[in-house]
Design a protein around this motif. Structure first.
Motif, PDB file in Angstrom:
ATOM      1  N   ALA A 266       0.942  -1.192   0.033  1.00  0.00           N
ATOM      2  CA  ALA A 266       0.072   0.213  -0.056  1.00  0.00           C
ATOM      3  C   ALA A 266       0.832   1.335  -0.183  1.00  0.00           C
ATOM      4  O   ALA A 266       0.314   2.538  -0.297  1.00  0.00           O
ATOM      5  CB  ALA A 266      -0.896   0.097   1.432  1.00  0.00           C
ATOM      6  N   ARG A 289      -2.245 -11.191   2.586  1.00  0.00           N
ATOM      7  CA  ARG A 289      -3.780 -11.108   2.301  1.00  0.00           C
ATOM      8  C   ARG A 289      -4.511  -9.936   2.348  1.00  0.00           C
ATOM      9  O   ARG A 289      -5.302  -9.328   1.921  1.00  0.00           O
ATOM     10  CB  ARG A 289      -4.645 -12.470   2.690  1.00  0.00           C
ATOM     11  CG  ARG A 289      -4.123 -13.495   2.221  1.00  0.00           C
ATOM     12  CD  ARG A 289      -5.068 -14.816   2.738  1.00  0.00           C
ATOM     13  NE  ARG A 289      -6.282 -14.854   2.214  1.00  0.00           N
ATOM     14  CZ  ARG A 289      -7.344 -15.404   2.627  1.00  0.00           C
ATOM     15  NH1 ARG A 289      -7.106 -16.577   3.431  1.00  0.00           N
ATOM     16  NH2 ARG A 289      -8.493 -15.498   2.221  1.00  0.00           N
ATOM     17  N   ASN A 290      -3.784  -9.309   3.718  1.00  0.00           N
ATOM     18  CA  ASN A 290      -4.538  -8.075   4.380  1.00  0.00           C
ATOM     19  C   ASN A 290      -3.719  -6.725   3.821  1.00  0.00           C
ATOM     20  O   ASN A 290      -4.024  -5.837   4.425  1.00  0.00           O
ATOM     21  CB  ASN A 290      -4.743  -8.118   5.677  1.00  0.00           C
ATOM     22  CG  ASN A 290      -3.126  -7.858   6.358  1.00  0.00           C
ATOM     23  OD1 ASN A 290      -2.360  -8.426   5.789  1.00  0.00           O
ATOM     24  ND2 ASN A 290      -3.423  -7.407   7.627  1.00  0.00           N
ATOM     25  N   LEU A 292      -3.838  -4.695   1.404  1.00  0.00           N
ATOM     26  CA  LEU A 292      -4.512  -3.532   1.039  1.00  0.00           C
ATOM     27  C   LEU A 292      -5.592  -3.346   1.462  1.00  0.00           C
ATOM     28  O   LEU A 292      -6.622  -2.544   1.147  1.00  0.00           O
ATOM     29  CB  LEU A 292      -4.698  -3.532  -0.611  1.00  0.00           C
ATOM     30  CG  LEU A 292      -3.231  -3.984  -1.502  1.00  0.00           C
ATOM     31  CD1 LEU A 292      -3.827  -4.142  -2.901  1.00  0.00           C
ATOM     32  CD2 LEU A 292      -2.445  -2.689  -1.238  1.00  0.00           C
ATOM     33  N   ALA A 293      -6.166  -3.866   2.659  1.00  0.00           N
ATOM     34  CA  ALA A 293      -7.486  -4.157   3.394  1.00  0.00           C
ATOM     35  C   ALA A 293      -7.793  -2.698   3.715  1.00  0.00           C
ATOM     36  O   ALA A 293      -8.982  -2.201   3.695  1.00  0.00           O
ATOM     37  CB  ALA A 293      -7.548  -4.961   4.302  1.00  0.00           C
ATOM     38  N   HIS A 295      -6.752   0.182   2.400  1.00  0.00           N
ATOM     39  CA  HIS A 295      -6.523   1.159   1.358  1.00  0.00           C
ATOM     40  C   HIS A 295      -7.819   1.318   0.394  1.00  0.00           C
ATOM     41  O   HIS A 295      -7.592   0.169  -0.710  1.00  0.00           O
ATOM     42  CB  HIS A 295      -5.245   1.105   0.763  1.00  0.00           C
ATOM     43  CG  HIS A 295      -4.542   2.305   0.009  1.00  0.00           C
ATOM     44  ND1 HIS A 295      -5.325   2.805  -1.122  1.00  0.00           N
ATOM     45  CD2 HIS A 295      -3.521   2.820   0.500  1.00  0.00           C
ATOM     46  CE1 HIS A 295      -4.324   3.844  -1.341  1.00  0.00           C
ATOM     47  NE2 HIS A 295      -3.550   4.207  -0.283  1.00  0.00           N
ATOM     48  N   SER A 296      -8.488   2.087   0.646  1.00  0.00           N
ATOM     49  CA  SER A 296      -9.763   1.979  -0.355  1.00  0.00           C
ATOM     50  C   SER A 296      -9.858   2.099  -1.903  1.00  0.00           C
ATOM     51  O   SER A 296      -9.997   1.591  -2.646  1.00  0.00           O
ATOM     52  CB  SER A 296     -10.879   3.000  -0.007  1.00  0.00           C
ATOM     53  OG  SER A 296     -10.393   4.238   0.067  1.00  0.00           O
ATOM     54  N   ARG A 299      -7.937  -0.899  -3.533  1.00  0.00           N
ATOM     55  CA  ARG A 299      -8.851  -2.020  -3.727  1.00  0.00           C
ATOM     56  C   ARG A 299      -9.981  -1.626  -4.927  1.00  0.00           C
ATOM     57  O   ARG A 299     -10.366  -2.484  -5.744  1.00  0.00           O
ATOM     58  CB  ARG A 299      -9.737  -2.034  -2.435  1.00  0.00           C
ATOM     59  CG  ARG A 299      -9.156  -2.606  -1.289  1.00  0.00           C
ATOM     60  CD  ARG A 299     -10.121  -3.020  -0.186  1.00  0.00           C
ATOM     61  NE  ARG A 299     -11.152  -2.312   0.145  1.00  0.00           N
ATOM     62  CZ  ARG A 299     -11.092  -1.289   0.944  1.00  0.00           C
ATOM     63  NH1 ARG A 299      -9.936  -1.058   1.661  1.00  0.00           N
ATOM     64  NH2 ARG A 299     -12.148  -0.574   1.159  1.00  0.00           N
ATOM     65  N   LYS A 300     -10.283  -0.408  -5.014  1.00  0.00           N
ATOM     66  CA  LYS A 300     -11.231  -0.159  -6.053  1.00  0.00           C
ATOM     67  C   LYS A 300     -10.363  -0.113  -7.434  1.00  0.00           C
ATOM     68  O   LYS A 300     -11.204  -0.510  -8.499  1.00  0.00           O
ATOM     69  CB  LYS A 300     -11.703   1.343  -5.870  1.00  0.00           C
ATOM     70  CG  LYS A 300     -12.907   1.487  -4.814  1.00  0.00           C
ATOM     71  CD  LYS A 300     -13.444   2.951  -4.539  1.00  0.00           C
ATOM     72  CE  LYS A 300     -14.286   2.954  -3.646  1.00  0.00           C
ATOM     73  NZ  LYS A 300     -14.919   4.273  -3.144  1.00  0.00           N
ATOM     74  N   ILE A 302      -8.424  -1.958  -8.382  1.00  0.00           N
ATOM     75  CA  ILE A 302      -8.300  -3.678  -8.631  1.00  0.00           C
ATOM     76  C   ILE A 302      -9.642  -4.018  -9.040  1.00  0.00           C
ATOM     77  O   ILE A 302      -9.687  -4.772 -10.051  1.00  0.00           O
ATOM     78  CB  ILE A 302      -7.756  -4.516  -7.551  1.00  0.00           C
ATOM     79  CG1 ILE A 302      -6.253  -4.055  -7.310  1.00  0.00           C
ATOM     80  CG2 ILE A 302      -7.856  -5.858  -7.634  1.00  0.00           C
ATOM     81  CD1 ILE A 302      -5.698  -4.640  -5.866  1.00  0.00           C
ATOM     82  N   GLU A 303     -10.383  -3.811  -8.437  1.00  0.00           N
ATOM     83  CA  GLU A 303     -12.078  -4.183  -8.703  1.00  0.00           C
ATOM     84  C   GLU A 303     -12.300  -3.805 -10.307  1.00  0.00           C
ATOM     85  O   GLU A 303     -13.140  -4.196 -10.831  1.00  0.00           O
ATOM     86  CB  GLU A 303     -12.794  -3.464  -7.566  1.00  0.00           C
ATOM     87  CG  GLU A 303     -12.840  -4.231  -6.365  1.00  0.00           C
ATOM     88  CD  GLU A 303     -13.565  -3.604  -5.236  1.00  0.00           C
ATOM     89  OE1 GLU A 303     -14.061  -2.457  -5.730  1.00  0.00           O
ATOM     90  OE2 GLU A 303     -13.701  -3.927  -4.091  1.00  0.00           O
TER      91      GLU A 303
END
Length: 358
Positions: A266, A289-290, A292-293, A295-296, A299-300, A302-303
């Motif tokens: 991140a 696994r966590n 980027l949890a 960091h909004s 996450r967006k 990647i989505e």
């Protein structure tokens, strides 16, 4: 809402690193509650500045502080003697040279609050002997992009050259940010050479400058480009000051490519900055696994397909295949200004949370 006032310590560097930009933008985003103070060795002016603040903020590692590492110690001590809080933001820990970590020991011990740029950095610190002696008031904060978005683009000579290459059918790979070994920027050269060997016409642009240290980063970089036979296809811009020029260049990149030694984390604000060019970014996935949890924005991205993850330990061939496919997929738009604002709100909330805990 807290009225807490902050003093962010900065350098006089013209060519700023990402950590320096974070420090300066923190003060700016705090508005009337934030001010910057130049780390210039003048304790008297520091004391005067502290009189109008409730807490000082020190970020590490700032490239421009390499030659004056004793000064942060005096700043930390002065801050605590003035009965002000000291917030230390650690953007790296294990990646720092052990001598730099040793110098930071008294600063960290004097800190009343420690913020980390990523869960990985927090974990590295937690298993160090220093952790048992340092404050338990710790948080992980999302690092926003280290650039402000420009209102317009400027098309200089580099941008024009890339435009002509693309017109001729060349695929342009890109990277934004400083060039140094841990970032493995040379992996992009190897990806380009692999694509060229498989019939793709490719060029590479690095929008940034070499970080000069004890190693021969620049010499080794160009030596590899020569050995791979792609030296005439590689452009290194050097430091570019204006965002209008930066995004004028990034606008002509087809795919961004990053292969980090530790996988995506991140704290890679340069990846976020590149994402706002609206082009796909191929990067190896985080190890944790966590990662980027918190960091909004990551996450967006990647989505929405802006950031395309490959295996953490991906080789050059895997990266090259992902790069060749990346331009075919679309990148869903997002409101960059709103997303950046949300990240800065999280940073400021973390700062103010310490005040609430008093």
């Amino acid at each position: 809402m807290s009225k807490r006032r902050y003093l962010a310590l900065v350098s006089d560097a013209v060519q700023t690193c990402g950590v320096e930009e974070f420090a300066r933008q923190t003060a700016s985003r705090l508005g009337i509650r934030g001010r910057t103070h130049l780390l210039d060795g003048k304790i008297r002016t520091l004391v005067s500045a502290l009189d109008d603040a409730d807490a000082a903020i020190l970020n590490f590692p700032v490239v421009a502080w390499k030659r004056k590492l004793a000064e942060p110690v005096s700043v930390a001590l002065t801050t605590r003697l003035r009965r002000k809080d000291l917030v230390v933001v650690l953007h790296e820990w294990d990646a720092l040279d052990w001598k730099r970590r040793l110098v930071l020991v008294p600063v960290v011990l004097l800190a009343t609050h420690i913020l980390f740029s990523a869960p990985e950095v927090a974990d590295e610190f937690s298993i160090s002997p220093l952790s048992a002696l340092a404050t338990r008031k710790r948080d992980v904060v999302p690092i926003p992009p280290n650039l402000a978005l420009p209102f317009s683009l400027r098309s200089g000579s580099v941008a024009q050259a890339l435009k002509e290459q693309r017109k001729a059918g060349r695929l342009i790979l890109g990277q934004f940010g400083s060039i140094y070994p841990r970032k493995q920027s040379t992996a992009v050269l190897e990806v380009a050479a692999h694509l060229l060997a498989h019939g793709h016409d490719v060029g590479v642009v690095f929008v940034g400058s070499f970080i000069r240290g004890l190693d021969n980063v620049e010499r080794d970089f160009y030596a590899l480009a020569d050995r791979l036979g792609i030296a005439d296809r590689v452009t290194v811009t050097g430091y570019v000051a204006d965002t209008e020029d930066i995004y004028g260049i990034l606008n002509h990149v087809d795919v961004f490519c990053y292969l980090f030694s530790e996988g995506l984390t991140a704290r890679r604000a340069s990846v976020l900055a590149a994402s706002f060019a609206g082009k796909p970014i191929v990067v190896n996935a985080p190890r944790q696994r966590n990662a980027l949890a918190h960091h909004s924005l990551f996450r967006k991205l990647i989505e929405r397909g802006a950031v395309r993850l490959v295996a953490t330990d991906a080789g050059v061939g895997t990266m090259a295949e992902a790069v060749s496919k990346a331009p075919r997929g679309g990148v869903a738009p997002l409101d960059a200004t709103a997303e950046i604002g949300a990240l800065w709100e999280s940073v400021i909330d973390a700062l103010d949370a310490h005040a609430a805990a008093h």
